[in-house]
Design an enzyme around this catalytic site. Structure first.
Site, PDB file in Angstrom:
ATOM      1  N   ARG A 156      14.934 100.796  52.183  1.00  0.00           N
ATOM      2  CA  ARG A 156      15.795 101.749  52.888  1.00  0.00           C
ATOM      3  C   ARG A 156      15.176 103.187  52.446  1.00  0.00           C
ATOM      4  O   ARG A 156      14.835 103.617  51.182  1.00  0.00           O
ATOM      5  CB  ARG A 156      17.100 101.547  52.074  1.00  0.00           C
ATOM      6  CG  ARG A 156      17.846 102.890  52.381  1.00  0.00           C
ATOM      7  CD  ARG A 156      19.424 102.660  52.056  1.00  0.00           C
ATOM      8  NE  ARG A 156      19.986 101.957  53.018  1.00  0.00           N
ATOM      9  CZ  ARG A 156      21.370 101.823  53.091  1.00  0.00           C
ATOM     10  NH1 ARG A 156      22.428 102.519  52.624  1.00  0.00           N
ATOM     11  NH2 ARG A 156      21.833 101.102  54.167  1.00  0.00           N
ATOM     12  N   HIS A 164      18.624 101.568  62.193  1.00  0.00           N
ATOM     13  CA  HIS A 164      19.290 100.866  61.002  1.00  0.00           C
ATOM     14  C   HIS A 164      19.466  99.259  61.913  1.00  0.00           C
ATOM     15  O   HIS A 164      20.492  98.825  62.140  1.00  0.00           O
ATOM     16  CB  HIS A 164      20.730 101.409  60.757  1.00  0.00           C
ATOM     17  CG  HIS A 164      21.339 100.781  59.610  1.00  0.00           C
ATOM     18  ND1 HIS A 164      20.711  99.780  58.573  1.00  0.00           N
ATOM     19  CD2 HIS A 164      22.589 101.185  59.069  1.00  0.00           C
ATOM     20  CE1 HIS A 164      21.424  99.594  57.808  1.00  0.00           C
ATOM     21  NE2 HIS A 164      22.291 100.308  57.727  1.00  0.00           N
ATOM     22  N   GLN A 166      21.704  96.348  60.611  1.00  0.00           N
ATOM     23  CA  GLN A 166      23.138  96.642  60.949  1.00  0.00           C
ATOM     24  C   GLN A 166      23.720  96.221  62.114  1.00  0.00           C
ATOM     25  O   GLN A 166      24.617  95.723  62.349  1.00  0.00           O
ATOM     26  CB  GLN A 166      23.484  98.043  60.705  1.00  0.00           C
ATOM     27  CG  GLN A 166      25.045  98.500  60.870  1.00  0.00           C
ATOM     28  CD  GLN A 166      26.022  98.040  59.737  1.00  0.00           C
ATOM     29  OE1 GLN A 166      25.560  98.213  58.686  1.00  0.00           O
ATOM     30  NE2 GLN A 166      26.843  97.332  60.406  1.00  0.00           N
ATOM     31  N   ASP A 169      30.167 106.405  63.583  1.00  0.00           N
ATOM     32  CA  ASP A 169      29.529 106.674  62.326  1.00  0.00           C
ATOM     33  C   ASP A 169      29.663 107.940  61.760  1.00  0.00           C
ATOM     34  O   ASP A 169      30.398 108.734  62.609  1.00  0.00           O
ATOM     35  CB  ASP A 169      27.955 106.385  62.675  1.00  0.00           C
ATOM     36  CG  ASP A 169      27.349 106.276  61.194  1.00  0.00           C
ATOM     37  OD1 ASP A 169      27.742 105.974  60.037  1.00  0.00           O
ATOM     38  OD2 ASP A 169      25.922 106.678  61.269  1.00  0.00           O
ATOM     39  N   CYS A 212      29.982 100.886  60.932  1.00  0.00           N
ATOM     40  CA  CYS A 212      28.913 100.398  60.027  1.00  0.00           C
ATOM     41  C   CYS A 212      29.211 100.552  58.365  1.00  0.00           C
ATOM     42  O   CYS A 212      29.033  99.770  57.525  1.00  0.00           O
ATOM     43  CB  CYS A 212      27.498 100.906  60.025  1.00  0.00           C
ATOM     44  SG  CYS A 212      27.649 102.730  59.687  1.00  0.00           S
ATOM     45  N   ARG A 264      26.710  91.423  57.713  1.00  0.00           N
ATOM     46  CA  ARG A 264      25.463  91.752  57.248  1.00  0.00           C
ATOM     47  C   ARG A 264      24.718  90.903  56.514  1.00  0.00           C
ATOM     48  O   ARG A 264      23.305  90.544  56.530  1.00  0.00           O
ATOM     49  CB  ARG A 264      25.735  92.954  56.312  1.00  0.00           C
ATOM     50  CG  ARG A 264      25.840  94.272  57.150  1.00  0.00           C
ATOM     51  CD  ARG A 264      24.898  94.878  57.760  1.00  0.00           C
ATOM     52  NE  ARG A 264      23.804  95.222  57.097  1.00  0.00           N
ATOM     53  CZ  ARG A 264      23.369  96.378  56.500  1.00  0.00           C
ATOM     54  NH1 ARG A 264      24.528  97.298  56.124  1.00  0.00           N
ATOM     55  NH2 ARG A 264      22.381  96.565  55.819  1.00  0.00           N
TER      56      ARG A 264
HETATM   57  N1  NVA Z   1      24.180 106.991  59.731  1.00  0.00           N
HETATM   58  C1  NVA Z   1      24.459 106.664  58.364  1.00  0.00           C
HETATM   59  C2  NVA Z   1      24.677 105.411  58.172  1.00  0.00           C
HETATM   60  C3  NVA Z   1      24.978 104.697  56.926  1.00  0.00           C
HETATM   61  C4  NVA Z   1      25.077 103.378  56.858  1.00  0.00           C
HETATM   62  C5  NVA Z   1      23.469 107.345  57.203  1.00  0.00           C
HETATM   63  O1  NVA Z   1      22.394 107.079  57.436  1.00  0.00           O
HETATM   64  O2  NVA Z   1      23.780 107.769  56.257  1.00  0.00           O
HETATM   65  N1   CP Z   2      26.314  99.950  56.430  1.00  0.00           N
HETATM   66  C1   CP Z   2      25.641 100.310  55.393  1.00  0.00           C
HETATM   67  O1   CP Z   2      24.233 100.160  55.337  1.00  0.00           O
HETATM   68  O2   CP Z   2      26.176 100.479  54.131  1.00  0.00           O
HETATM   69  P1   CP Z   2      25.427 100.886  52.912  1.00  0.00           P
HETATM   70  O3   CP Z   2      25.003 102.153  53.032  1.00  0.00           O
HETATM   71  O4   CP Z   2      26.677 100.784  51.762  1.00  0.00           O
HETATM   72  O5   CP Z   2      24.369  99.765  52.637  1.00  0.00           O
END
Ligand code: NVA
Ligand code: CP
Length: 308
Positions: free
Chosen positions: A101, A128, A131, A224, A264, A292
């Site tokens: 990540r 992502h 997801q 989101d 998500c 997931r």
């Molecule tokens: N768009 C959000 C998704 C979190 C799972 C982010 O990148 O923070």
């Molecule tokens: N949806 C998602 O990726 O959640 P987290 O940021 O908690 O991993």
């Protein structure tokens, strides 16, 4: 040949369907597949915070007979101190897969270019894709199939989730309908790629500014956060820009009567979605969060199989 999953279309539409089939099988028999028997170790690297991704990959690797190793970048040499390429060369000698990540997509490209083991994007600024596999599995479970369904995404369409919905849902033959205010529409190259894919799968892509137009007749409605990780300094500007883009009961009334709601997570009630919708009867967010685990296990089994 080693395969990586850095963005949604690193697999073909046929392979996506195969992974989703496998995910249902994995969900029914959680301990049947043992690609990491040994146990082999999978590195789970986090440059950004996480709850679902950390839990689902940790549980998933263990379920597959492996040893999950969480590495927080702050406590490692990665991130300024040592190059991505050198990190990849150290990891590939010892682990069976690398899940990362991070911020820039280019970092993932560099990791994959230097790794003989699969690299999986568990969220970047641009995509992502794990997801979206979970979301597609959830939609399939609730609707029976994917091709021909329409999904409406309302809100920040210039972020990782919107990009992955565009590409991933177009691959599944869905009609992707996006509503975003000026300045937050998806990038042209992403829309063009989604359109190109949709032309081969029977799907389509439409971009709107009006949330009602996008949601009209939709089978699935989703959104989101308006403030993604790394954008915290823009909080007030973004809250102002997205006024009128909350998915609330009134907006949901434009969707089909049996439409489902996805998110998500983490969610910010009162901003991108009302509590009434996300905690209401059409919301399938807990199935989505659980999926997931199953979708990522299927992905890891599939990637391990390609590498032999
Ligand atoms: N768009 C959000 C998704 C979190 C799972 C982010 O990148 O923070
Ligand atoms: N949806 C998602 O990726 O959640 P987290 O940021 O908690 O991993």
């Amino acid at each position: 040949m080693v395969r990586h999953f850095l963005k949604d279309d690193d697999i073909t539409p046929q392979e996506q369907a195969e992974i989703l089939e496998l995910a249902s099988e994995v969900k029914a028999s959680p301990y049947k597949f043992r690609p990491f028997e040994g146990p082999k170790t999978v590195a789970l690297i986090f440059d950004k915070t996480s709850t679902r991704t950390r839990v689902s990959f940790t549980v998933g690797v263990a379920d597959l007979g492996g040893n999950p190793m969480v590495i927080d970048t702050g406590s490692s040499q990665l991130g300024g101190k040592e190059s991505v390429a050198d990190t990849a060369r150290v990891l590939e000698r010892q682990v069976a897969a690398i899940v990362w990540r991070t911020y820039a997509q280019s970092g993932l490209d560099e990791m994959a270019a230097n790794s003989s083991v699969p690299v999986i994007n568990s969220l970047s600024d641009d995509y992502h894709p794990c997801q979206i596999l979970a979301d597609l599995l959830t939609i399939k479970e609730h609707k029976g199939s994917l091709a021909g369904l329409s999904i409406a995404y309302v809100g920040d369409a210039a972020n990782n989730m919107a990009n992955s919905y565009l590409i991933g849902c177009a691959m599944a033959g869905m009609h992707v309908r996006i509503a975003a205010p000026a300045g937050y529409a998806p990038a042209e190259n992403v829309v063009a790629r989604a359109e190109e894919i949709a032309s081969t799968t029977g799907g389509s892509v439409q971009i709107f500014t009006s949330p009602e137009d996008a949601v009209k007749g939709a089978d699935v409605v989703t959104t989101d956060t308006w403030i993604s990780m790394g954008q915290e300094s823009e909080k007030q500007k973004r809250i102002d820009a997205f006024a009128g883009y909350t998915v609330d009961a009134s907006l949901m009334s434009h969707a089909k009567g049996d439409a489902i709601f996805l998110h998500c997570l983490p969610a910010y009630r009162g901003y991108e979605v009302s509590a009434e919708v996300i905690d209401g009867p059409r919301s399938v967010i807990w199935d989505e969060a659980e999926n997931r685990l199953h979708a990522q296990k299927a992905l890891m089994i599939w990637l391990a199989k390609q590498a032999v």
